[in-house]
Design a protein around this motif. Sequence first.
Motif, PDB file in Angstrom:
ATOM      1  N   UNK A 117       0.820  -1.226   0.000  1.00  0.00           N
ATOM      2  CA  UNK A 117       0.000   0.000   0.000  1.00  0.00           C
ATOM      3  C   UNK A 117       0.850   1.271   0.000  1.00  0.00           C
ATOM      4  N   UNK A 118       1.703   1.437  -1.002  1.00  0.00           N
ATOM      5  CA  UNK A 118       2.640   2.573  -1.001  1.00  0.00           C
ATOM      6  C   UNK A 118       1.951   3.934  -1.026  1.00  0.00           C
ATOM      7  N   UNK A 119       0.885   4.056  -1.809  1.00  0.00           N
ATOM      8  CA  UNK A 119       0.212   5.358  -1.918  1.00  0.00           C
ATOM      9  C   UNK A 119      -0.414   5.747  -0.594  1.00  0.00           C
ATOM     10  N   UNK A 120      -1.067   4.777   0.056  1.00  0.00           N
ATOM     11  CA  UNK A 120      -1.712   5.069   1.339  1.00  0.00           C
ATOM     12  C   UNK A 120      -0.677   5.485   2.391  1.00  0.00           C
ATOM     13  N   UNK A 121       0.474   4.825   2.384  1.00  0.00           N
ATOM     14  CA  UNK A 121       1.505   5.136   3.377  1.00  0.00           C
ATOM     15  C   UNK A 121       2.077   6.534   3.167  1.00  0.00           C
ATOM     16  N   UNK A 122       2.220   6.942   1.920  1.00  0.00           N
ATOM     17  CA  UNK A 122       2.712   8.297   1.646  1.00  0.00           C
ATOM     18  C   UNK A 122       1.680   9.334   2.074  1.00  0.00           C
ATOM     19  N   UNK A 123       0.417   9.095   1.748  1.00  0.00           N
ATOM     20  CA  UNK A 123      -0.636  10.066   2.065  1.00  0.00           C
ATOM     21  C   UNK A 123      -0.938  10.139   3.558  1.00  0.00           C
ATOM     22  N   UNK A 124      -0.408   9.200   4.334  1.00  0.00           N
ATOM     23  CA  UNK A 124      -0.618   9.220   5.780  1.00  0.00           C
ATOM     24  C   UNK A 124       0.381  10.126   6.502  1.00  0.00           C
ATOM     25  N   UNK A 125       1.272  10.783   5.753  1.00  0.00           N
ATOM     26  CA  UNK A 125       2.283  11.667   6.340  1.00  0.00           C
ATOM     27  C   UNK A 125       1.759  13.106   6.319  1.00  0.00           C
ATOM     28  N   UNK A 126       1.423  13.707   7.463  1.00  0.00           N
ATOM     29  CA  UNK A 126       0.840  15.064   7.483  1.00  0.00           C
ATOM     30  C   UNK A 126       1.693  16.118   6.785  1.00  0.00           C
ATOM     31  N   UNK A 127       3.010  16.089   7.033  1.00  0.00           N
ATOM     32  CA  UNK A 127       3.884  17.070   6.388  1.00  0.00           C
ATOM     33  C   UNK A 127       3.754  17.007   4.877  1.00  0.00           C
TER      34      UNK A 127
END
Length: 449
Positions: free
Chosen positions: A207-217
């Motif tokens: 789930x690479x996209x989800x993991x990136x989008x989970x970063x607030x910064x």
Amino acid sequence: MQNSTQAANAWRILFLLFLANLFNFFDRTIPAIIIEPIRMEWSLSDFQIGIIGTAFTIVYAIAGLPLGRMADTGSRSKLMGWGLAAWSGLTAVNGLVGSFWAFLVVRMGVGIGEASYAPAANSLIGDLFPAHRRARAMGIFMLGLPLGLLLAFFTIGAMVKAFDSWRAPFFIAAVPGLVLAVFMFFIKEPKRGAAETVQVSQEKIDRPVRRVLAIPTFLWLVLAGLCFNFATYACNSFLVPMLQRYFLMPLHEAAVATGIMVGVTGLFGLTLGGWVADKIHQRVPNGRLLFAAFSLAISTVTTAWALHAGRIEIGVFVAVFSVGWLFAYNFYTCVYTAIQDVVEPRLRATAMALYFAGLYLLGGGLGPVVVGGLSDYFARTAMATAGVDQMTEAFKAIGLHDAMYLIPVALLLTMVFLFLASRCFVRDAKRMKDGMSAEVMPEGVAATA
């Protein structure tokens, strides 16, 4: 000895990436410079002119998503090589077309080719240089932007004049890109995460996209980039024609003046800005983003004043607007590096592809067409206010000038989102490092080389 050899190789690769980035922006800028001859030949409105830039950026953004994943899982050098060959060849085709719609379709093809480059190159830089040197490395890489613009704005007008045709620059621009494409295939890539202080797992990630989008910064930086690209693409699309219409400058002089404002400023902004950003980062963990926010505040004030001053001396307009764009360039060295700091190496190309998708779909994609449409509206309003029934170049000049006020507005919003990103950066950067360490050494088991 090995470390010095690796460092020298990293700088050689960076120089090649810089050259390709330079011609990336050179090719991309040609339509903005020769837009008035095209407008006259095909009787286009400013809205149609805006569509040229918008169609390019939308295709660029959509194509960048799968190409970014390919860069994370496959050969980055091959991806960049084929992409460079494709966009250079299609740039030459742009000089052959005979209608607005054919021109538009070919520009969309150029956008697909260029979409292969930035995510792969950014990912490669993250693996070539450690965190404390990345802002300087990214600054050198991004020097391709102002130098590409500078080369384009200083030479395209002369090419058009020498060959008496707006088509000539497209043929000339294709040659160096095709040559550089060959060299791309010979790049020896480092392992993913080679420049990190902890060993990086080489396993594929779920789930690479989800993991990136989970970063607030990252999300705040996407919003900042969206607004910033709105401003820069609107500026690059319409600054030359605005100078021609509003300040009555000939094409070559308007192009050179624009080159000073958006090109020369970048030479200083990216080199000095990258150095200052690295120094601040060593003392204040979120210093890069605070420095970027401060820079954008200055950009907002100076560009707004230059437009609000009206038909002042062209030298004054160029000087004040240049100060704004000088500080705006700090966005690149600070933000691109901050993304590297909060996203782990195996996800960096994916993160950059997502980042560029936001920037170009909703930023660069909207900037030219919204400013172009607003320009047409303000021109009609000026005509109605004057009580006449015929549209003239004078009304079009007023319309375009007034529409350009959207540029400082977008820069102001960029500043706000950069400040919000700075507030969660330290936590996200720590989480990224802790996460990599946990994957490499689960439950305190030491990793082996």
